[in-house]
Design an enzyme around this catalytic site. Structure first.
Site, PDB file in Angstrom:
ATOM      1  N   LYS A   1       0.867  -1.180   0.000  1.00  0.00           N
ATOM      2  CA  LYS A   1       0.000   0.000   0.000  1.00  0.00           C
ATOM      3  C   LYS A   1       0.901   1.226   0.000  1.00  0.00           C
ATOM      4  O   LYS A   1       1.748   1.379   0.870  1.00  0.00           O
ATOM      5  CB  LYS A   1      -0.898  -0.014   1.245  1.00  0.00           C
ATOM      6  CG  LYS A   1      -2.062   0.963   1.178  1.00  0.00           C
ATOM      7  CD  LYS A   1      -3.091   0.535   0.144  1.00  0.00           C
ATOM      8  CE  LYS A   1      -4.347   1.378   0.221  1.00  0.00           C
ATOM      9  NZ  LYS A   1      -5.153   1.076   1.420  1.00  0.00           N
ATOM     10  N   HIS A   2       0.727   2.092  -0.980  1.00  0.00           N
ATOM     11  CA  HIS A   2       1.545   3.291  -1.116  1.00  0.00           C
ATOM     12  C   HIS A   2       3.038   2.957  -1.092  1.00  0.00           C
ATOM     13  O   HIS A   2       3.834   3.593  -0.398  1.00  0.00           O
ATOM     14  CB  HIS A   2       1.195   4.314  -0.027  1.00  0.00           C
ATOM     15  CG  HIS A   2      -0.231   4.781  -0.082  1.00  0.00           C
ATOM     16  ND1 HIS A   2      -0.766   5.351  -1.221  1.00  0.00           N
ATOM     17  CD2 HIS A   2      -1.224   4.746   0.822  1.00  0.00           C
ATOM     18  CE1 HIS A   2      -2.034   5.654  -0.993  1.00  0.00           C
ATOM     19  NE2 HIS A   2      -2.347   5.285   0.236  1.00  0.00           N
TER      20      HIS A   2
ATOM     21  N   ASN B   1      12.448   5.505   8.047  1.00  0.00           N
ATOM     22  CA  ASN B   1      13.082   4.492   8.898  1.00  0.00           C
ATOM     23  C   ASN B   1      12.182   3.255   8.971  1.00  0.00           C
ATOM     24  O   ASN B   1      10.993   3.385   9.247  1.00  0.00           O
ATOM     25  CB  ASN B   1      13.308   5.041  10.308  1.00  0.00           C
ATOM     26  CG  ASN B   1      14.396   6.080  10.359  1.00  0.00           C
ATOM     27  OD1 ASN B   1      15.498   5.830   9.909  1.00  0.00           O
ATOM     28  ND2 ASN B   1      14.095   7.251  10.939  1.00  0.00           N
TER      29      ASN B   1
ATOM     30  N   HIS C   1      14.590   5.639   0.436  1.00  0.00           N
ATOM     31  CA  HIS C   1      13.913   6.932   0.564  1.00  0.00           C
ATOM     32  C   HIS C   1      12.910   7.149  -0.555  1.00  0.00           C
ATOM     33  O   HIS C   1      12.956   6.469  -1.567  1.00  0.00           O
ATOM     34  CB  HIS C   1      14.946   8.063   0.552  1.00  0.00           C
ATOM     35  CG  HIS C   1      15.782   8.077   1.794  1.00  0.00           C
ATOM     36  ND1 HIS C   1      17.021   7.470   1.844  1.00  0.00           N
ATOM     37  CD2 HIS C   1      15.548   8.596   3.019  1.00  0.00           C
ATOM     38  CE1 HIS C   1      17.522   7.637   3.070  1.00  0.00           C
ATOM     39  NE2 HIS C   1      16.654   8.300   3.798  1.00  0.00           N
TER      40      HIS C   1
END
Length: 528
Positions: free
Chosen positions: A279-280, A422, A528
């Protein structure tokens, strides 16, 4: 220059002969003179068409194993001459240069040769020189010349000739010129990228190329335009998959499906079924199971709320039992290396569910470049293909992990590579039971993942969260002991992390005090 340019003479030289004869016949029927070279000329003649060899036009034979055949002023003069400029026309007459109004060229199959792993010498021979030169000449003079580099544009040219009495419009020639320059740029990109790898150094100049796969309805948000381009590689995944049903993929669908399939490809199907739910672009559940259905249900149980409207990736072909289970909630996309007929029939009743199948899993060890645009440039790095094995792990606490804990630690570490930093991942018995992603503080990720597990325990009527007796992976080192202590409070018994913090001794001491086992990998997985 006028809007309409007549087409009386065409030069055809193609490696891909798809549609060539039909094109040649249509042009000949309009009285267009056909010029050609080598295998293209033979294919046209075999179809009964009259073709003039370029060597007859230039007065020079093909030489040097075909390296030199179209690199001649008679060819490029015929392409570059401005038909409405008197001195250009006079030069053409003085040097017996006939205008060339159409160039149809597709280049030596460099990318295909690269994909099959050809040796260096063969790669060099598949670098086209004359083709790009003709394409660029014709594209520059698109005020008068039509240039075609893609088979799918043949019909557009023929349609214009039919609509405009053997002429093409400037709008078409301009569009085809842009396509032509993009093609030569992408071709040179493939060559230069391959050569950079052979040289083994970071190149001073780097280019990237792609081919439009589909325009998208919009980007991440409706006010952003977007498109999907492929890079020509054959890597199994969203770019090469077959879509069996459902509406076209959106920007976010493609991004999330890629994330899901790359993650599930980490798990060798020979070691058992596995499922990843995304999801996302973050995993909300990853699990192994004795069956594909069990792998899915265990992944689903990690975070049932987030799984709604998610992307599901499987490491084995989809079967009917698993398909039936998946249809229990709304799912955007399912991707798997195949699906049987019974599974296809189950999904056929869910028209909005997109099903993609691939020819296999992506190889997680294959080297590639990861590219990200920033203001004024690009960040380029090697794709993270780092992996650790049992032998790479260093036990740093008094207590060593059990065999089951060690297996779960390696599973959690594999998942951590695919979670936004993180990243904190709780795993128990080969399934994630809590995922914390994308937080500015590592301890917050630890708390969020534990809280999600607590919420799921309450929703499922479990006596305690599944983090009790779990292991934890951290994609980077714990800078302080607080994150580790939070994991211990959630019930974790073992941890895996890179190590390397100035406070490693403090973190190790906290682990020993809490009775935890901990291993260092010496490798981190920032994402990231």
């Amino acid at each position: 220059m006028t809007d309409l340019a007549p087409l009386r003479r065409a030069l055809l030289s193609v490696s891909d002969k798809t549609g060539l004869v039909d094109l040649g016949q249509a042009l000949a029927a309009r009285g267009v003179e056909l010029l050609s070279t080598g295998g293209t000329a033979k294919a046209l003649r075999d179809a009964g068409l009259e073709v003039r060899d370029v060597a007859d036009v230039t007065g020079f034979p093909e030489m040097m194993d075909g390296r030199v055949k179209t690199l001649h002023p008679v060819v490029h003069g015929g392409l570059l001459a401005l038909r409405d400029k008197d001195d250009h026309v006079a030069a053409m007459r003085a040097h017996d240069i006939g205008p060339i109004d159409l160039v149809v060229v597709n280049l030596y199959p460099f990318e295909e040769t690269l994909a099959k792993g050809a040796p260096y010498a063969e790669m060099i021979e598949n670098i086209d020189i004359g083709g790009p030169a003709m394409i660029r000449s014709a594209a520059k003079n698109h005020g008068f010349v039509t240039v075609v580099v893609d088979v799918q544009d043949y019909d557009a040219v023929l349609a214009e000739l039919a609509a405009h009495d053997g002429q093409t419009t400037y709008a078409l020639r301009q569009r085809l010129a842009q396509t032509a320059y993009a093609r030569t740029a992408a071709y040179d990109t493939a060559v230069s990228t391959w050569m950079a790898g052979e040289v083994g150094q970071t190149p001073r100049r780097q280019t990237f190329g792609g081919t439009l796969a589909q325009p998208l309805r919009y980007g991440e948000n409706p006010h952003q335009s977007a498109a999907f381009y492929t890079d020509g590689s054959n890597r199994p995944g969203v770019a090469t998959a077959t879509q069996h049903q459902g509406k076209e993929l959106s920007y976010n669908n493609i991004n999330d499906t890629d994330a899901a399939f790359e993650l599930v490809s980490e798990f060798d199907p020979g070691d058992g079924p596995a499922c990843a739910i995304i999801k996302h672009a973050n995993p909300c559940g990853v699990a192994r199971g004795a069956t594909l259905k069990e792998a899915y249900t265990r992944a689903f149980d990690c975070d049932r709320t987030s799984a709604f409207g998610g992307i599901i990736a499987l490491n084995r072909p989809l079967d009917a039992e698993t398909a039936q289970e998946i249809t229990g909630i709304f799912t955007e996309v399912v991707i798997a290396p195949g699906a049987d007929e019974a599974a296809l029939a189950v999904f056929a009743a869910k028209k909005n569910l997109r099903l993609l199948t691939t020819d296999g899993l992506a190889d997680p060890a294959t080297a590639a470049l990861a590219v990200r645009q920033v203001s004024g440039g690009y960040l380029v790095q090697d794709k993270d293909v780092g992996r650790v094995s049992l032998e790479d792990l260093k036990v740093v606490t008094r207590k060593s992990p059990s065999d089951q804990e060690m297996a779960d630690l390696l599973f959690a570490w594999t998942v951590a590579k695919h979670v936004k930093s993180n990243a904190i991942i709780y795993v128990k018995d080969g399934a994630t039971v809590g995922v914390g992603a994308g937080q500015m503080s590592r301890v917050d990720s630890t708390r969020i993942a534990a809280r999600k597990a607590q919420d799921m325990a309450e929703a499922m009527g479990l006596p305690a969260p599944l983090t009790q007796g779990s292991v934890v992976a951290s994609d980077a080192f714990f800078p302080f002991a607080d994150g580790l202590i939070t994991a211990a409070e959630a019930g974790a018994t073992a941890l895996i992390q890179p190590g390397g913090s100035m406070r490693d001794d403090e973190v190790i001491a906290a682990a020993d005090e809490a009775g935890l086992a901990m291993v260092f990998t010496g490798m981190r997985h920032f994402r990231h």
